[in-house]
Write a protein that holds these residues in place. Structure first.
Motif, short mmCIF file in Angstrom:
data_model
loop_
_atom_site.label_atom_id
_atom_site.label_comp_id
_atom_site.label_asym_id
_atom_site.label_seq_id
_atom_site.Cartn_x
_atom_site.Cartn_y
_atom_site.Cartn_z
N LEU A 82 0.90 66.27 42.62
CA LEU A 82 1.95 65.20 42.95
C LEU A 82 1.92 64.95 44.60
N MET A 83 2.40 64.09 45.06
CA MET A 83 2.31 63.52 46.52
C MET A 83 3.34 64.60 46.85
N ASP A 84 2.19 64.62 48.15
CA ASP A 84 2.68 65.50 49.15
C ASP A 84 3.75 65.05 50.53
N GLN A 85 4.17 66.13 51.78
CA GLN A 85 4.76 64.96 51.92
C GLN A 85 4.55 63.96 53.15
N VAL A 86 2.98 63.93 53.52
CA VAL A 86 1.95 62.87 53.80
C VAL A 86 2.18 62.00 53.41
N SER A 87 1.56 61.93 51.74
CA SER A 87 1.24 60.65 51.26
C SER A 87 2.62 59.86 50.80
N LEU A 88 3.60 60.20 50.71
CA LEU A 88 5.14 60.20 50.89
C LEU A 88 5.80 59.33 51.79
N ASP A 89 5.65 59.74 52.85
CA ASP A 89 5.65 58.90 53.82
C ASP A 89 5.08 57.67 54.52
N ASN A 90 2.77 58.05 54.16
CA ASN A 90 2.71 56.95 53.34
C ASN A 90 3.14 55.95 52.52
N LEU A 91 3.55 55.99 51.04
CA LEU A 91 3.74 55.35 50.66
C LEU A 91 5.36 54.82 50.69
N VAL A 92 5.90 55.00 51.25
CA VAL A 92 6.85 54.19 52.32
C VAL A 92 7.09 53.69 52.93
N GLU A 93 5.80 53.63 53.94
CA GLU A 93 5.88 53.06 55.31
C GLU A 93 5.44 51.52 53.99
N ILE A 94 4.27 51.91 53.73
CA ILE A 94 4.03 50.52 52.43
C ILE A 94 4.73 49.75 52.09
N ARG A 95 5.67 50.72 51.09
CA ARG A 95 7.38 49.78 50.48
C ARG A 95 7.90 49.05 51.91
N LEU A 96 7.87 49.66 53.09
CA LEU A 96 9.07 49.13 53.99
C LEU A 96 7.94 47.97 55.15
N LEU A 97 6.63 48.16 54.76
CA LEU A 97 5.99 46.41 54.83
C LEU A 97 6.86 45.43 54.00
N LEU A 98 5.71 45.42 52.76
CA LEU A 98 5.91 44.87 51.18
C LEU A 98 7.94 44.08 50.96
#
Length: 224
Positions: A82-98
């Motif tokens: 499962l994604m941990d908190q850091v991975s979730l934040d990284n994913l959200v960061e990429i989504r906010l860029l795209l």
């Protein structure tokens, strides 16, 4: 000589079986019946599902491309973590860029057919009841991912759509987090995005997408 009518083709039984097996295993993965990190036995799953190993093996290939299972040297397949908190934040960061950029561009580039499809998806999603497992949310999750991909495609930049597909963002999100009421909140946010795109208001579309992704992140943080 009279021509013989050609019968309408139907999906081969093997294809239907493979898809059924894929959905069965996917549901077990999403609902954590198969725990993260667990080794997956193709023969064991075949026995449990009462099928031959072949459709299970084919399903595993597809599940690997979904990011739900991983192939390990000398160990076969294991359930992806499962994604941990850091991975979730990284994913959200990429989504906010795209995705806000995609929504902004879609406000200027989306065709009437694409806007009609977006509206139809939002309308369809309002019909889904709240649920607490993947079986309840499965169709909603599929429509959610379709809408985001359609907005990315409407941006006119195919690389954005391809990047979002590779992220498997919705698969990871729904695997981690289910709650009653998320469908209604998410649909309202989608409606704001699509309405802004339909109005060709680039600023509003971008802002609505930022609010949606940020709100989604905040809802998912409750799972941690």
């Amino acid at each position: 000589m009279a021509s013989v009518p050609v019968p309408r083709l139907t999906p081969p039984a093997r294809t239907m079986l493979r898809d059924t097996v894929y959905e069965s295993i996917r549901q077990m993965l999403m609902d954590h019946v198969l725990e993260p990190g667990a080794r997956l036995s193709i023969d064991g799953l075949a026995r449990e599902l009462r099928v031959s190993p072949t459709p299970v093996r084919e399903a595993m290939t597809k599940l690997e491309s979904d990011g739900l299972v991983a192939k390990r040297p000398h160990a076969g397949y294991v359930v992806a973590p499962l994604m941990d908190q850091v991975s979730l934040d990284n994913l959200v960061e990429i989504r906010l860029l795209l995705e806000p950029a995609a929504a902004r561009r879609a406000a200027g580039n989306a065709t009437e057919a694409q806007i009609t499809e977006m509206r139809a998806l939002v309308e369809t999603m309002t019909a889904y009841p709240a649920g607490e497992n993947y079986e309840h949310y499965r169709d909603f999750a599929v429509q959610d991912a379709r809408l985001h991909r359609l907005i990315a495609e409407a941006s006119g930049n195919p690389l954005i759509a391809d990047a979002l597909t590779r992220l498997h963002a919705h698969t990871h999100s729904y695997r981690r987090y289910f709650t009653v009421g998320i469908a209604a909140e998410t649909t309202r946010e989608h409606d704001q995005i699509v309405s802004s795109i339909a109005a060709h208001n680039a600023d509003a579309a971008e802002a609505a997408m930022i609010r949606h992704i940020t709100a989604s992140r905040d809802r998912q943080r409750e799972a941690y």
